[in-house]
Scaffold this motif. Structure first.
Motif, PDB file in Angstrom:
ATOM      1  N   GLU A  16       9.774   6.525  -8.806  1.00  0.00           N
ATOM      2  CA  GLU A  16      10.621   6.689  -7.620  1.00  0.00           C
ATOM      3  C   GLU A  16       9.988   7.565  -6.551  1.00  0.00           C
ATOM      4  O   GLU A  16      10.096   7.279  -5.361  1.00  0.00           O
ATOM      5  CB  GLU A  16      11.986   7.251  -8.006  1.00  0.00           C
ATOM      6  CG  GLU A  16      12.903   6.230  -8.615  1.00  0.00           C
ATOM      7  CD  GLU A  16      14.302   6.776  -8.822  1.00  0.00           C
ATOM      8  OE1 GLU A  16      14.779   7.555  -7.977  1.00  0.00           O
ATOM      9  OE2 GLU A  16      14.904   6.416  -9.836  1.00  0.00           O
ATOM     10  N   GLU A  17       9.322   8.642  -6.965  1.00  0.00           N
ATOM     11  CA  GLU A  17       8.730   9.552  -5.980  1.00  0.00           C
ATOM     12  C   GLU A  17       7.600   8.876  -5.203  1.00  0.00           C
ATOM     13  O   GLU A  17       7.302   9.252  -4.072  1.00  0.00           O
ATOM     14  CB  GLU A  17       8.249  10.851  -6.616  1.00  0.00           C
ATOM     15  CG  GLU A  17       7.227  10.691  -7.712  1.00  0.00           C
ATOM     16  CD  GLU A  17       7.799  10.462  -9.105  1.00  0.00           C
ATOM     17  OE1 GLU A  17       7.003  10.400 -10.047  1.00  0.00           O
ATOM     18  OE2 GLU A  17       9.035  10.327  -9.256  1.00  0.00           O
ATOM     19  N   LEU A  18       6.961   7.875  -5.769  1.00  0.00           N
ATOM     20  CA  LEU A  18       5.898   7.141  -5.089  1.00  0.00           C
ATOM     21  C   LEU A  18       6.458   6.055  -4.174  1.00  0.00           C
ATOM     22  O   LEU A  18       5.869   5.736  -3.145  1.00  0.00           O
ATOM     23  CB  LEU A  18       4.950   6.520  -6.127  1.00  0.00           C
ATOM     24  CG  LEU A  18       3.689   5.872  -5.585  1.00  0.00           C
ATOM     25  CD1 LEU A  18       2.726   6.934  -5.077  1.00  0.00           C
ATOM     26  CD2 LEU A  18       3.021   5.035  -6.652  1.00  0.00           C
ATOM     27  N   GLN A  19       7.616   5.507  -4.525  1.00  0.00           N
ATOM     28  CA  GLN A  19       8.203   4.404  -3.763  1.00  0.00           C
ATOM     29  C   GLN A  19       8.494   4.772  -2.309  1.00  0.00           C
ATOM     30  O   GLN A  19       8.435   3.920  -1.431  1.00  0.00           O
ATOM     31  CB  GLN A  19       9.471   3.898  -4.441  1.00  0.00           C
ATOM     32  CG  GLN A  19       9.200   3.163  -5.730  1.00  0.00           C
ATOM     33  CD  GLN A  19      10.466   2.671  -6.404  1.00  0.00           C
ATOM     34  OE1 GLN A  19      11.580   2.866  -5.913  1.00  0.00           O
ATOM     35  NE2 GLN A  19      10.292   2.035  -7.546  1.00  0.00           N
TER      36      GLN A  19
ATOM     37  N   TYR B  38       0.822  -1.199   0.000  1.00  0.00           N
ATOM     38  CA  TYR B  38       0.000   0.000   0.000  1.00  0.00           C
ATOM     39  C   TYR B  38       0.859   1.254   0.000  1.00  0.00           C
ATOM     40  O   TYR B  38       2.038   1.219   0.335  1.00  0.00           O
ATOM     41  CB  TYR B  38      -0.991   0.010   1.170  1.00  0.00           C
ATOM     42  CG  TYR B  38      -0.377   0.101   2.549  1.00  0.00           C
ATOM     43  CD1 TYR B  38      -0.206   1.321   3.182  1.00  0.00           C
ATOM     44  CD2 TYR B  38      -0.004  -1.049   3.247  1.00  0.00           C
ATOM     45  CE1 TYR B  38       0.328   1.412   4.456  1.00  0.00           C
ATOM     46  CE2 TYR B  38       0.523  -0.974   4.519  1.00  0.00           C
ATOM     47  CZ  TYR B  38       0.690   0.258   5.125  1.00  0.00           C
ATOM     48  OH  TYR B  38       1.229   0.340   6.379  1.00  0.00           O
ATOM     49  N   HIS B  39       0.226   2.352  -0.423  1.00  0.00           N
ATOM     50  CA  HIS B  39       0.869   3.657  -0.430  1.00  0.00           C
ATOM     51  C   HIS B  39       0.220   4.502   0.650  1.00  0.00           C
ATOM     52  O   HIS B  39      -1.009   4.595   0.722  1.00  0.00           O
ATOM     53  CB  HIS B  39       0.715   4.333  -1.794  1.00  0.00           C
ATOM     54  CG  HIS B  39       1.367   5.667  -1.843  1.00  0.00           C
ATOM     55  ND1 HIS B  39       0.664   6.846  -1.698  1.00  0.00           N
ATOM     56  CD2 HIS B  39       2.660   6.015  -2.007  1.00  0.00           C
ATOM     57  CE1 HIS B  39       1.498   7.859  -1.774  1.00  0.00           C
ATOM     58  NE2 HIS B  39       2.714   7.390  -1.958  1.00  0.00           N
TER      59      HIS B  39
ATOM     60  N   GLN C  13       6.702   1.152  -9.763  1.00  0.00           N
ATOM     61  CA  GLN C  13       6.148   2.468  -9.435  1.00  0.00           C
ATOM     62  C   GLN C  13       7.217   3.547  -9.632  1.00  0.00           C
ATOM     63  O   GLN C  13       8.407   3.285  -9.508  1.00  0.00           O
ATOM     64  CB  GLN C  13       5.651   2.497  -7.988  1.00  0.00           C
ATOM     65  CG  GLN C  13       4.575   1.505  -7.673  1.00  0.00           C
ATOM     66  CD  GLN C  13       3.335   1.695  -8.520  1.00  0.00           C
ATOM     67  OE1 GLN C  13       2.858   2.813  -8.704  1.00  0.00           O
ATOM     68  NE2 GLN C  13       2.827   0.598  -9.059  1.00  0.00           N
TER      69      GLN C  13
ATOM     70  N   GLY D 162       6.673   6.226  -0.280  1.00  0.00           N
ATOM     71  CA  GLY D 162       5.470   6.072   0.529  1.00  0.00           C
ATOM     72  C   GLY D 162       4.880   4.670   0.494  1.00  0.00           C
ATOM     73  O   GLY D 162       3.764   4.465   0.961  1.00  0.00           O
ATOM     74  N   LEU D 163       5.625   3.702  -0.054  1.00  0.00           N
ATOM     75  CA  LEU D 163       5.118   2.331  -0.150  1.00  0.00           C
ATOM     76  C   LEU D 163       5.473   1.518   1.084  1.00  0.00           C
ATOM     77  O   LEU D 163       6.569   1.644   1.643  1.00  0.00           O
ATOM     78  CB  LEU D 163       5.693   1.635  -1.388  1.00  0.00           C
ATOM     79  CG  LEU D 163       5.269   2.185  -2.734  1.00  0.00           C
ATOM     80  CD1 LEU D 163       5.946   1.403  -3.854  1.00  0.00           C
ATOM     81  CD2 LEU D 163       3.753   2.151  -2.898  1.00  0.00           C
TER      82      LEU D 163
ATOM     83  N   LEU E 112      -2.464  -1.111  -3.167  1.00  0.00           N
ATOM     84  CA  LEU E 112      -2.102  -1.324  -4.559  1.00  0.00           C
ATOM     85  C   LEU E 112      -2.208  -2.792  -4.942  1.00  0.00           C
ATOM     86  O   LEU E 112      -2.466  -3.108  -6.097  1.00  0.00           O
ATOM     87  CB  LEU E 112      -0.680  -0.827  -4.826  1.00  0.00           C
ATOM     88  CG  LEU E 112      -0.411   0.639  -4.513  1.00  0.00           C
ATOM     89  CD1 LEU E 112       1.058   0.960  -4.730  1.00  0.00           C
ATOM     90  CD2 LEU E 112      -1.272   1.531  -5.382  1.00  0.00           C
TER      91      LEU E 112
ATOM     92  N   ASP F 270      -0.354   8.125   1.908  1.00  0.00           N
ATOM     93  CA  ASP F 270      -0.341   9.517   1.486  1.00  0.00           C
ATOM     94  C   ASP F 270       0.029  10.387   2.678  1.00  0.00           C
ATOM     95  O   ASP F 270      -0.717  10.463   3.653  1.00  0.00           O
ATOM     96  CB  ASP F 270      -1.722   9.899   0.939  1.00  0.00           C
ATOM     97  CG  ASP F 270      -1.820  11.343   0.487  1.00  0.00           C
ATOM     98  OD1 ASP F 270      -0.777  12.022   0.404  1.00  0.00           O
ATOM     99  OD2 ASP F 270      -2.942  11.787   0.208  1.00  0.00           O
TER     100      ASP F 270
END
Length: 65
Positions: A42-45, A13-14, A40, A47-48, A25, A16
């Motif tokens: 890099e900027e999203l990783q 999951y991410h 995903q 928060g995973l 996810l 926020d």
């Protein structure tokens, strides 16, 4: 993370940071979750997170070992 088997069931999951919402996810094996996380941006990783029945670890921390 205590569990190291590729077959263990996990939730990817991410989280926020702004709103605090957790967006799932994937529910699947650790191997599937790691592949999905790597795909995903890099900027999203950052928060995973990977969650098993007894543990939660940030994706990037898991990669660092």
């Amino acid at each position: 993370m205590r569990t190291v088997s590729d077959d263990v069931a996990v939730r990817l999951y991410h989280l926020d940071e702004e709103g605090g919402a957790a967006i799932t996810l994937l529910y699947g094996s650790l191997a599937e979750a790691l592949a999905a996380a790597a795909a995903q941006p890099e900027e999203l990783q950052a928060g995973l997170y990977l969650q098993t029945s007894n543990d939660v670890v940030a994706y990037l921390d898991f990669l660092e070992g």
